[in-house]
Design a protein around this motif. Structure first.
Motif, PDB file in Angstrom:
ATOM      1  N   VAL A  36       4.752   2.271   2.100  1.00 32.04           N
ATOM      2  CA  VAL A  36       3.424   1.660   2.190  1.00 32.04           C
ATOM      3  C   VAL A  36       3.499   0.125   2.188  1.00 32.04           C
ATOM      4  CG1 VAL A  36       1.307   1.262   0.851  1.00 32.04           C
ATOM      5  CG2 VAL A  36       1.999   3.594   1.432  1.00 32.04           C
ATOM      6  N   PRO A  37       4.313  -0.488   1.325  1.00 35.58           N
ATOM      7  CA  PRO A  37       4.363  -1.961   1.335  1.00 35.58           C
ATOM      8  C   PRO A  37       4.844  -2.539   2.661  1.00 35.58           C
ATOM      9  CG  PRO A  37       5.360  -1.085  -0.671  1.00 35.58           C
ATOM     10  CD  PRO A  37       5.135   0.081   0.241  1.00 35.58           C
ATOM     11  N   HIS A  38       5.407  -1.690   3.515  1.00 37.38           N
ATOM     12  CA  HIS A  38       5.892  -2.167   4.814  1.00 37.38           C
ATOM     13  C   HIS A  38       4.885  -1.939   5.936  1.00 37.38           C
ATOM     14  CE1 HIS A  38       9.749  -3.200   3.127  1.00 37.38           C
ATOM     15  NE2 HIS A  38       9.723  -2.051   2.469  1.00 37.38           N
ATOM     16  N   GLY A  39       3.662  -1.543   5.570  1.00 37.81           N
ATOM     17  CA  GLY A  39       2.614  -1.400   6.593  1.00 37.81           C
ATOM     18  C   GLY A  39       2.613  -0.066   7.298  1.00 37.81           C
ATOM     19  N   THR A  40       3.426   0.864   6.822  1.00 41.13           N
ATOM     20  CA  THR A  40       3.457   2.188   7.430  1.00 41.13           C
ATOM     21  C   THR A  40       2.205   2.957   7.000  1.00 41.13           C
ATOM     22  OG1 THR A  40       5.859   2.167   7.283  1.00 41.13           O
ATOM     23  CG2 THR A  40       4.787   4.328   7.633  1.00 41.13           C
ATOM     24  N   THR A  41       1.506   3.535   7.959  1.00 42.20           N
ATOM     25  CA  THR A  41       0.324   4.336   7.617  1.00 42.20           C
ATOM     26  C   THR A  41       0.448   5.771   8.122  1.00 42.20           C
ATOM     27  OG1 THR A  41      -0.775   3.427   9.575  1.00 42.20           O
ATOM     28  CG2 THR A  41      -1.283   2.391   7.452  1.00 42.20           C
TER      29      THR A  41
ATOM     30  N   ILE B  21      -0.019   7.558   2.966  1.00 41.22           N
ATOM     31  CA  ILE B  21       0.369   7.578   4.386  1.00 41.22           C
ATOM     32  C   ILE B  21       0.012   8.966   4.904  1.00 41.22           C
ATOM     33  CG2 ILE B  21       2.253   5.893   4.246  1.00 41.22           C
ATOM     34  CD1 ILE B  21       4.224   8.260   4.196  1.00 41.22           C
ATOM     35  N   ASP B  22      -0.293   9.032   6.209  1.00 40.88           N
ATOM     36  CA  ASP B  22      -0.589  10.324   6.816  1.00 40.88           C
ATOM     37  C   ASP B  22       0.726  10.873   7.356  1.00 40.88           C
ATOM     38  OD1 ASP B  22      -1.804  12.528   7.890  1.00 40.88           O
ATOM     39  OD2 ASP B  22      -2.739  11.467   9.563  1.00 40.88           O
ATOM     40  N   VAL B  23       1.145  12.007   6.821  1.00 41.10           N
ATOM     41  CA  VAL B  23       2.410  12.598   7.256  1.00 41.10           C
ATOM     42  C   VAL B  23       2.101  13.758   8.201  1.00 41.10           C
ATOM     43  CG1 VAL B  23       4.560  13.688   6.552  1.00 41.10           C
ATOM     44  CG2 VAL B  23       3.505  11.941   5.086  1.00 41.10           C
ATOM     45  N   ARG B  24       2.571  13.606   9.433  1.00 44.84           N
ATOM     46  CA  ARG B  24       2.395  14.630  10.463  1.00 44.84           C
ATOM     47  C   ARG B  24       3.726  15.322  10.710  1.00 44.84           C
ATOM     48  NH1 ARG B  24      -2.907  15.302  12.510  1.00 44.84           N
ATOM     49  NH2 ARG B  24      -4.124  13.770  11.332  1.00 44.84           N
TER      50      ARG B  24
ATOM     51  N   PHE C 114      -4.644  -0.436   8.563  1.00 45.45           N
ATOM     52  CA  PHE C 114      -4.243  -1.797   8.900  1.00 45.45           C
ATOM     53  C   PHE C 114      -2.973  -2.217   8.175  1.00 45.45           C
ATOM     54  CE2 PHE C 114      -9.035  -2.033   8.624  1.00 45.45           C
ATOM     55  CZ  PHE C 114      -9.278  -2.038   9.991  1.00 45.45           C
ATOM     56  N   ALA C 115      -2.151  -2.995   8.864  1.00 47.00           N
ATOM     57  CA  ALA C 115      -1.066  -3.737   8.225  1.00 47.00           C
ATOM     58  C   ALA C 115      -1.389  -5.203   8.470  1.00 47.00           C
ATOM     59  CB  ALA C 115       0.274  -3.364   8.848  1.00 47.00           C
ATOM     60  N   ILE C 116      -1.652  -5.919   7.396  1.00 45.61           N
ATOM     61  CA  ILE C 116      -2.043  -7.333   7.533  1.00 45.61           C
ATOM     62  C   ILE C 116      -0.840  -8.204   7.187  1.00 45.61           C
ATOM     63  CG2 ILE C 116      -3.669  -9.118   6.810  1.00 45.61           C
ATOM     64  CD1 ILE C 116      -5.667  -6.916   6.170  1.00 45.61           C
TER      65      ILE C 116
END
Lengths: 577, 577
Positions: A106-111, A141-144, A341-343
């Motif tokens: 998550v801290p790396h902007g992965t969603t 995170i959404d895991v597919r 978003f990853a800001i």
């Protein structure tokens, strides 16, 4: 009320209420739930940076422009990107339970990540898929999922399960299942193998995607592979291979993970008009790699460093992947898209400062917001913690007087050489004993052989991560320590161990299917680094990874010699030696 | 055996046999059904011309390279393109039954069209959708459907049906239905109208696309329209409008048909990286336009003339549309794709020399190969030929002494002006009587008014094509001829007629729902041109189209004045005058 008790008409009416709310916010008649004020954002449609407030309601973006919100966050001076997506990973490779994996990425902007639960399914069969589905429910995170296509990876393997198309079929109805994972049995496709084709056809019958895995194939082989419906490949390491596949209509997942790093070799693709056929993936990410380098953000940053247009790099990391997987409501900043978003601070440093999932802040300045761990049903949890079925072993189980093949290690490579035969351990010549112990069904099968080049001078090293069947693999300087190490892993219900003279020097307990643990990633990494250091101190050559090297020793698709539960095999001749 | 009686397992096994055949051909172990030898073909993935034989088996492309076939066609020196796709058309606009429409467009390389049966559905309700589905089954073009979203187009209209989301819902299960057609009620979206949102939500519940129709909207209006899920727009006439929509995530259908020609205004989009967000469509194509100019091939040729890269133009005309509609097996020349080809001489002349649909040649040098006409079930066929329910009219039905609004024609435009009031026909001032006769339900509703600028000096002109409800519209210099013309149309079960002094001078019989005929397109066009000439000879100003002008007179969404079955309406004030 459970959704399944809702009539179709009632569902439509419920959604009308929601849509009316969204329209009211978009029209400015009602305040947004959240507004990112004064945003500079990546527009993946017009390939430019755009300016404006980003209004969010009920987890969705509803408009860009001038908006007021119940919550307002000023993001002046930063760049808002769509959340990043990993197109192909085996979550198990992090050794962390999914909730800890999520906390790490998550801290790396992965969603969003698309995982293939190939490892756990080889251990637990379809229970492994169910376990991972439950263990990823409601994470930040959404895991597919892509369903494992090759369990076992080859008929030579003794895995925990043997899945045909019927076994996995009902999983396609799950809302988070996107398709069939890497069809690595490409020779099966070319040969018209019935079981392989059945799996492909079933995925198509459910209108699902089929990922490929076929390094270097070309010409008629490639034509056949694509013609049956394999849509992508993540095994390219050079642009020639990739261009052949693009010309034939495949999408390319540019992989840059722990075991394979292909970005540098493929970066030119991202400078061409056909970058829209590319995505980013990691395939596998080990703990230290995740902690030290990052995730998809690291690949984007590297790509920008190689001269790729930052807008293109972000688009490849978000929009292209979403569109490939028909996840049509994510991967862009536009009305109707999920507020993922990853800001970042800027394209040069590419530091991820804030992360949002469906409009909820999940991370700020590296600090992950607390979230509830998913609840896994009792049966599955017990099942995942009880995957070792091996009788207690003693030194004599490893004793053997017949000559056995010697697997030669090549430093820095996963291929091996054929170093002839041996009849006993010879520390002078660095010939150690290696064994693979079937651990799923208590068959008592133990494959024995020798290995040269590992360097161990005393004791034994064992691991329950051994691709792809995840039996226990052990290397030792003596049979007592080999038995001790294997027994220790069974007691721990999985993991990695380094022993000497009947003493445990280092341990990584992987109690979930022998592959993962509930520990956080930092703890896992500390234990792993300690065990590794112990292995080095026992003599393992510092040029090789003591555990990863072993993990690939039993995968009978990589030349030249490998060891299965049935003995040493010549992979090229597909014959036991 | 009917497919519905086949078990899932049996279906998988049947497809295994087919896939094995495809693999055998791709691998060169078996001859292809068809090989296009020595092809130069458009590769929409790598954006280049590629060379090689194209092998086809069971209607699919299985490989490019060196192949032998049962049938081989040397295509040296030509260019093979993926078959062209029209992203949005109302087939009824051709006045031809679908089989004759197909016969007209096949020579132009069209292999797929996406139709919105909006016209016939306004007449026949969902029977109109069923009629068109049956009338397009098995044609040499694949006709896909978007379900009409606005029947009637406005609450002011008296159409043959009034459809809410429930009425069209079951059609989403039909294999050739792709989504919900142009949601032209954009004010309804912005206002959060329940019926409008229900239709959008139902389409989404079925995972279907929703096309838009919203000229010039921007800002929060556009945000709301896109946020609810409207994915595309075909109403842009300039790049500013289009760029606003692209930035908000919509796809742009660049329309160039008979009534609206937007290519020139939008051509710059096709020179930018975001051309991948564009498709081509015609919206409507009248007989002469189809015969004289062509179809999608004409748009491609024009785009190339404006400086668009030919590869891009072909890609926009095929691949982009297929991907938008998730028709993932067409729109490219690659293994696994349908063998739909348009083979041209070169990009300069762009003459379509051969056309293939699923590997079958459908046209060579303009000559369409014979095909069987679809069978339409008796009930629907009778229903389509019996859509006029109007009692016999006489001159007194058109007599009226009250003052009525005068609709002012503007040459070359479909908007009109408010020319005040009149109480009688005045040929000196070119004030004629105009009437709209409700024809679906024998309500006896007749709206009366006056029209100025049409030019007719004697007789009457009437048509049953009048958007969007398709009541009968008639203009006359005297009430006797007006009644005669309307009665004539009712006897003909639909069409266009030009009469004078109780004599028919020109007739186009449109016996299918009053909109289409079984005649071939050349015959239709001859009759239409003759009727038009007769109308001109009776005085209609040559600067206007005598029939199309009338067709838009009763559409109460175009300013300023229109005529409905209830009288003359001021569209801007939405009030009867």
């Amino acid at each position: 009320m459970s959704a399944s008790k809702e009539s179709y008409a009632a569902r439509i009416q419920r959604k009308v209420m929601k849509k009316q709310y969204l329209v009211d916010v978009a029209m400015g008649r009602r305040k947004a739930d959240l507004v990112l004020k004064n945003a500079t954002y990546v527009n993946v449609f017009s390939n430019e940076l755009c300016q404006g407030d980003i209004a969010v309601a009920k987890g969705q973006i509803v408009g860009m422009g001038n908006y007021d919100g119940e919550q307002e966050i000023d993001v002046s001076g930063k760049i808002v990107c769509p959340g990043f997506i990993d197109a192909h990973i085996h979550l198990e490779s992090s050794l962390a339970a999914p909730k800890e994996f999520a906390r790490a990425v998550v801290p790396h902007g992965t969603t969003t990540v698309i995982t293939d639960p190939h490892e756990i399914t080889n251990v637990m069969g379809t229970d492994g898929i169910d376990y991972m589905l439950q263990a990823t429910e409601g994470l930040p995170i959404d895991v597919r999922f892509m369903l494992p296509s090759c369990v076992p990876a080859t008929p030579l393997d003794e895995a925990g399960a043997n899945l045909d198309y019927r076994a996995i079929d009902s999983f396609y109805d799950h809302g988070r299942v996107q398709g069939l994972a890497e069809m690595m049995n490409f020779p099966g496709v070319m040969g018209g193998d019935k079981e392989v084709l059945e799996k492909i056809i079933a995925a198509q019958a459910h209108h699902k995607k089929i990922d490929g895995h076929a390094p270097g194939i070309e010409g008629k082989d490639l034509a056949a592979y694509v013609a049956v419906g394999v849509y992508s490949d993540h095994e390219c390491s050079d642009t020639e291979d990739a261009m052949r596949k693009i010309r034939n209509g495949q999408f390319i997942m540019v992989r840059d993970g722990t075991a394979a790093r292909n970005l540098e070799g493929l970066v030119d693709l991202l400078k061409q008009p056909y970058y829209d056929r590319c995505m980013f993936c990691t395939d596998d990410k080990h703990p230290s790699d995740l902690l030290e380098k990052g995730h998809i953000d690291y690949i984007i940053k590297k790509a920008i460093g190689y001269g790729v247009d930052p807008i293109v790099a972000v688009k490849v990391a978000s929009h292209n992947t979403a569109r490939y997987f028909a996840l049509n409501n994510r991967g862009a900043i536009a009305p109707g898209y999920l507020a993922d978003f990853a800001i970042i601070d800027n394209f040069e440093n590419f530091n991820v400062e804030m992360v949002f999932k469906k409009g909820i802040m999940t991370c700020k300045n590296g600090e992950v917001q607390p979230f509830e761990a998913p609840v896994i049903e009792g049966y599955l949890d017990e099942r995942a913690h009880d995957t070792f079925h091996v009788a207690h072993l003693s030194a004599k189980d490893f004793h053997d007087e017949r000559p056995r093949g010697v697997i030669g290690l090549v430093a820095g490579e996963i291929i091996s050489t054929d170093n002839g035969y041996a009849t006993e351990i010879d520390l002078e010549k660095d010939i150690l004993k290696i064994a693979v112990i079937e651990r799923h069904k208590n068959t008592g099968h133990i494959g024995l052989g020798y290995i040269q080049g590992y360097g161990l001078k005393t004791g034994a090293v064992a691991t329950s991560i051994s691709h792809d069947s995840h039996n226990i693999i052990v290397v030792g300087t003596n049979e007592e320590d080999m038995a001790f190490a294997v027994n220790r892993i069974v007691e721990n219900r999985g993991g990695i161990t380094v022993v000497d003279g009947g003493k445990v020097l280092g341990d990584v307990v992987l109690e979930i299917a022998g592959l993962m643990t509930d520990d956080d990633l930092v703890t896992i990494n500390d234990k792993l680094e300690n065990a590794k250091e112990q292995a080095f101190e026992l003599g393992v050559a510092r040029g090789i990874d003591p555990f990863m090297t072993l993990s690939f020793m039993s995968l009978p698709v990589i030349p030249t010699l490998r060891l299965t539960t049935r003995g040493v095999i010549d992979v090229i001749k597909q014959q036991y030696v």
